[in-house]
Structures are given as structure tokens and as C-alpha cells.
Design an enzyme around this catalytic site. Structure first.
Site, mmCIF file in Angstrom:
data_model
loop_
_atom_site.group_PDB
_atom_site.id
_atom_site.type_symbol
_atom_site.label_atom_id
_atom_site.label_comp_id
_atom_site.label_asym_id
_atom_site.label_seq_id
_atom_site.Cartn_x
_atom_site.Cartn_y
_atom_site.Cartn_z
ATOM 1 N N HIS A 1 -76.494 -34.366 86.917
ATOM 2 C CA HIS A 1 -77.616 -33.427 86.950
ATOM 3 C C HIS A 1 -78.322 -33.617 88.298
ATOM 4 O O HIS A 1 -78.219 -34.686 88.911
ATOM 5 C CB HIS A 1 -78.643 -33.721 85.861
ATOM 6 C CG HIS A 1 -78.108 -33.785 84.466
ATOM 7 N ND1 HIS A 1 -77.407 -34.872 83.985
ATOM 8 C CD2 HIS A 1 -78.208 -32.916 83.439
ATOM 9 C CE1 HIS A 1 -77.088 -34.662 82.718
ATOM 10 N NE2 HIS A 1 -77.555 -33.480 82.359
ATOM 11 N N ASP B 1 -80.516 -36.653 88.563
ATOM 12 C CA ASP B 1 -79.799 -37.929 88.531
ATOM 13 C C ASP B 1 -79.588 -38.468 89.934
ATOM 14 O O ASP B 1 -79.645 -39.678 90.157
ATOM 15 C CB ASP B 1 -78.409 -37.773 87.897
ATOM 16 C CG ASP B 1 -78.450 -37.262 86.479
ATOM 17 O OD1 ASP B 1 -79.463 -37.497 85.800
ATOM 18 O OD2 ASP B 1 -77.464 -36.635 86.060
ATOM 19 N N HIS C 1 -71.848 -34.364 69.858
ATOM 20 C CA HIS C 1 -72.518 -33.120 69.466
ATOM 21 C C HIS C 1 -71.807 -32.483 68.278
ATOM 22 O O HIS C 1 -72.443 -31.905 67.394
ATOM 23 C CB HIS C 1 -72.557 -32.142 70.637
ATOM 24 C CG HIS C 1 -73.435 -32.585 71.752
ATOM 25 N ND1 HIS C 1 -73.604 -31.858 72.917
ATOM 26 C CD2 HIS C 1 -74.215 -33.694 71.908
ATOM 27 C CE1 HIS C 1 -74.435 -32.490 73.734
ATOM 28 N NE2 HIS C 1 -74.814 -33.611 73.133
ATOM 29 N N ASP D 1 -69.379 -38.958 78.971
ATOM 30 C CA ASP D 1 -70.810 -38.827 78.711
ATOM 31 C C ASP D 1 -71.182 -39.909 77.700
ATOM 32 O O ASP D 1 -71.501 -39.642 76.546
ATOM 33 C CB ASP D 1 -71.116 -37.429 78.172
ATOM 34 C CG ASP D 1 -72.609 -37.156 78.095
ATOM 35 O OD1 ASP D 1 -73.397 -38.070 78.398
ATOM 36 O OD2 ASP D 1 -72.982 -36.029 77.733
#
Length: 437
Positions: free
Chosen positions: A99, A102, A269, A337
Site C-alpha cells: 500500500h 506502507d 477472507h 498476506d
């Protein structure tokens, strides 16, 4: 400056090795179904978890011991760049992802934030040229800053929406500058807490407007990365608009966006959405929407996104089975991730965790290839649906059948034989394959 001085390059040593800092299954040059493991898996390191996470949680302070944390501001950001490329080199990983916040500290204004980004992006570009490492994808963080408390692309305040658009514009420019192969949209605050104060239709319309703007600007600047949306059902907002693969695909279809996006799917997720990872991948694949994977796993005893490194061999096998059956992940990759646990605070743990994840996916790839080569599951599925190959079943599939013809057939009172699905036997067969490779 070196940040991992006591760790050399991680090599493949095979299953007989007792070296914890070596691969037992991931051999980047091993050919599986016509491609090397490196080509199949396209591993990436997540910048935010690997170089920014400090181990703090709601009940305790930071625990991670990181050499770059002795610096502050832009100096720390520059140190993280150096650490990132040293880590990628020693781990032999071709990609990374980040990101915007980051890699560079956010300033008090957008102009200051952009200036910080420009410094770090220039430094990254030099390192990428020297090392040959690539950017799998980048994105912008439009969820952490308090300005986004009520969303970004779904903000209730037009000024916040405008800021989000400006931040997105810069993110697309950064992606083009660094040659990103993909660009991810993760709507961390694109959802709502209660319908009592929410115009859901208006918010979805505005989110679609932002995506259309992004498509137009990417075309304008010649940024040809694959656009990806990452579904997540909840957390941080109670009702995320991109709940799962099916919900996200429906949104894209409604707003004429389906041809411009694919999905970046994350295992944890999927768990939060009440699905398996392979379900989410299959749903995306049969709709032509499989783009990339965020590799991790959740703790089924906890109700939030724990982002653990993937070590469940059943999950990695079924994940890679779906990927292989879908024809691969194209420009996507397997991005870790995932973060080390709070108690795994030494820098060596960063390597050990990634090795565990990479070996688990390599193991899963080999097992999935065996399932495909020996047509183990294909044969089971084909046999289960064999009644649609002839007679009334063939008429149904070909479109010849009508309700009247189905009635006429059924009135013949032919005996119906329903067969067992034999799930338990199939799962045992899966175990036998996994532990035979």
C-alpha cells in the site's frame, strides 16, 4: 547496510534436509505440468506485514525486533526498502506488494504525502532495476486515516471522496512508474454499520463511479495493469459491499465493470465469509474472474482476520487444484498476506514463516498435479453426472427438453436410483495423494 547478516540465501535441499532455513518442497526450477514451480506460484512478499508490522495487539505493545526500526520518518522508509530487496534476494522470491502508506510516511497534506512517495518510489525503481525483482501489485490505503471513518469511495462527505480520488490517482501513477503487473482495490471502509443512516444504493453508485474514473485514468496514462478487487465480508465495517466473490461479481456486472476487473482472493477472507478458499476460487474461475491470490489462513477458533502463514496442506492442495483447473493465475501471483505471530519476533522468524508458506504451496501444487494427471477427482465427478450424457439427461443439457417432455418421461414410472456421494472415501483418497508426493 544489511538487515539479515546471519542468514544466507535459502536453497532447495529436499525432503531429507534437517536445515530449517532450506526449502523441502519448493524447487523453483522443478517442472510441474509443463511449467516450473516459480512460474506456477509467482510468490510475493507483503510489505505491510513483513516490514511494517510490529507485533502490537489490543492488549500489548510491539514485540518485533527489526533493525530498520531504529530510524524514523523517511529514513525508516528508506531502510525498509533496503531490507525488502535483501529479503527478496535471500528468499528467492520474485515479487512484492504494498500500500502507499506502507512504503512512505503519510504527510500532513496530500502534496507532502506525494512528495514522500516520490522519494521512495525512485529508490525502489533503482533497486528493482538492479535486482530484477518485480511489483506484483500496489494499492492505496484508504481505510486507516480517520478521514475515511465513513468510507472512501462510499464516503458520505464529498470532500473525503475527492481526497480518495486524488490518492487513487497517485497510486495508479506509482503503479505505472514501477511496472506493477496488477493494481488492487481493497475497500477497507467500503461498507456500513447500520442501514438507519445509510443510503446503500447511492454509496454503491458512487463506488462504481470511482472505479470508472480509475479505468479512464489508467487508460489515459497508459497503465495496463490488471485491475483486481479483493472481497472481504466484514471487519472493519460490519457489512462490506464486496462480501465475497459472488457479491463482487454481481456488483461488477451491474455497473458495467466486469470486463475491466478480476478478483484478488484471500483465504482468510473466504473463512470469514463462511466459505472455503477453493469455493471462492471456483466461483471466480467459472465466471472468468480469477486474478490473483492472497495466501494465508485463519484460526477457526477466532472470529477475525488472523492472517496466519498458510500451512494447511489440504487447503493448499485444493487451492492449487482449482488454480490449475482454471488454467493458472496469469498475471496474478501468490502473495503472502500473512504475518508472523506476536511471539515470533526475531528476524529469522520472517524467513522461517515464508519458507513454511512456500513449501506448503509447493507441496499442494505437486499433490494437485497428481490429482489432475491421474484424473482422480475428474473421474469421480464425471461418473456422478453420467446420467446427463444420454437419454433424458442429454435432452436436458442440449436444450431439447421441455416441462411436458420431462412429465412424459417421469410418468413412465421408471425406478429412480440415487447413489451415495461417498465423501468420506474421497477425502481419504485426497489424504493418500497429499502424503504420497
Amino acid at each position: 547496510m544489511t538487515y539479515f547478516a546471519n542468514i544466507g540465501k535459502i536453497q532447495f535441499e529436499g525432503k531429507g534436509s534437517n536445515n530449517p532455513l532450506a526449502f523441502k518442497h519448493y524447487d523453483p526450477n522443478q517442472v510441474v505440468l509443463g511449467k516450473t514451480m516459480e512460474e506456477h506460484l509467482r510468490f510475493a512478499v507483503a510489505y505491510w506485514h513483513t516490514f511494517n508490522a510490529n507485533g502490537a495487539d489490543p492488549f500489548g505493545n510491539a514485540t518485533m525486533v527489526r533493525g530498520w526500526d531504529k530510524f524514523d520518518g523517511l529514513d525508516r522508509a528508506k531502510a525498509r526498502v533496503e531490507a525488502n530487496f535483501e529479503f527478496l534476494d535471500k528468499l528467492n522470491v520474485p515479487f512484492f506488494a504494498f500500500h502507499d502508506v506502507d512504503i512512505a510516511p503519510e504527510g500532513s497534506t496530500l502534496a507532502e504525502s506525494n512528495k514522500n512517495l516520490d522519494v521512495i518510489v525512485a529508490m525502489m525503481k533503482d533497486h528493482m532495476k538492479q535486482s530484477g525483482k518485480k511489483l506484483l501489485w500496489n494499492t492505496v490505503n484508504m481505510f486507516s486515516n480517520p478521514r475515511f471513518v465513513h468510507g472512501a469511495g462510499t464516503a458520505v462527505n464529498a470532500e473525503v471522496y475527492a481526497y480518495a480520488g486524488a490518492q487513487l490517482k497517485k497510486g495508479l501513477e506509482v503503479g505505472k512508474e514501477l511496472g506493477a503487473e496488477n493494481y488492487v482495490f481493497w475497500g477497507g471502509r467500503e461498507g456500513y454499520e447500520t442501514l438507519l443512516n445509510t443510503d446503500m444504493g447511492f454509496e454503491l453508485d458512487n463506488l462504481a463511479r470511482l472505479y470508472h474514473m480509475a479505468i479512464a485514468y489508467a487508460k489515459e496514462i497508459g497503465f495496463d495493469a490488471q485491475f483486481l478487487i479483493e472481497p472481504k465480508p466484514k471487519e472493519p465495517t460490519k457489512h462490506q459491499y464486496d462480501f465475497d466473490s459472488a457479491t463482487t461479481i454481481a456488483f461488477l456486472q451491474k455497473y458495467g465493470l466486469k470486463d475491466h476487473f478480476k478478483l484478488n482472493l484471500e483465504a482468510n477472507h473466504a473463512t470469514l465469509a463462511g466459505h472455503t478458499f477453493e469455493h471462492e476460487i471456483r466461483t471466480a474461475a467459472i465466471n472468468g474472474m480469477l486474478g490473483s491470490l492472497d495466501a494465508n489462513q485463519g484460526d477457526l477458533l477466532l472470529g477475525w482476520d488472523t492472517d496466519e502463514f498458510p500451512t494447511d496442506l489440504y487447503s493448499t492442495t485444493l487451492t492449487m487444484y482449482e488454480v490449475l483447473k482454471a488454467g493458472g493465475i496469469g498475471r496474478g501471483g501468490v502473495n503472502f498476506d500473512a504475518k508472523v505471530r506476536r511471539g515470533s519476533f526475531e528476524v529469522e522468524d520472517l524467513f522461517l514463516a515464508h519458507i513454511a508458506g512456500m513449501d506448503s504451496f509447493a507441496w499442494g501444487l505437486k499433490a494437485a498435479a497428481k490429482l489432475i494427471e491421474e484424473k482422480i477427482l475428474d473421474g469421480i465427478v464425471e461418473n456422478r453426472y453420467r446420467s446427463f450424457k444420454e437419454g433424458i439427461g442429454a435432452d436436458i443439457v442440449s436444450g431439447k427438453a421441455t416441462l411436458a417432455s420431462l412429465e412424459q418421461y417421469t410418468l413412465q414410472n421408471n425406478p429412480i436410483k440415487v447413489e451415495s456421494g461417498r465423501q468420506e472415501r474421497i477425502k481419504l483418497m485426497l489424504s493418500e495423494v497429499i502424503f504420497s508426493v
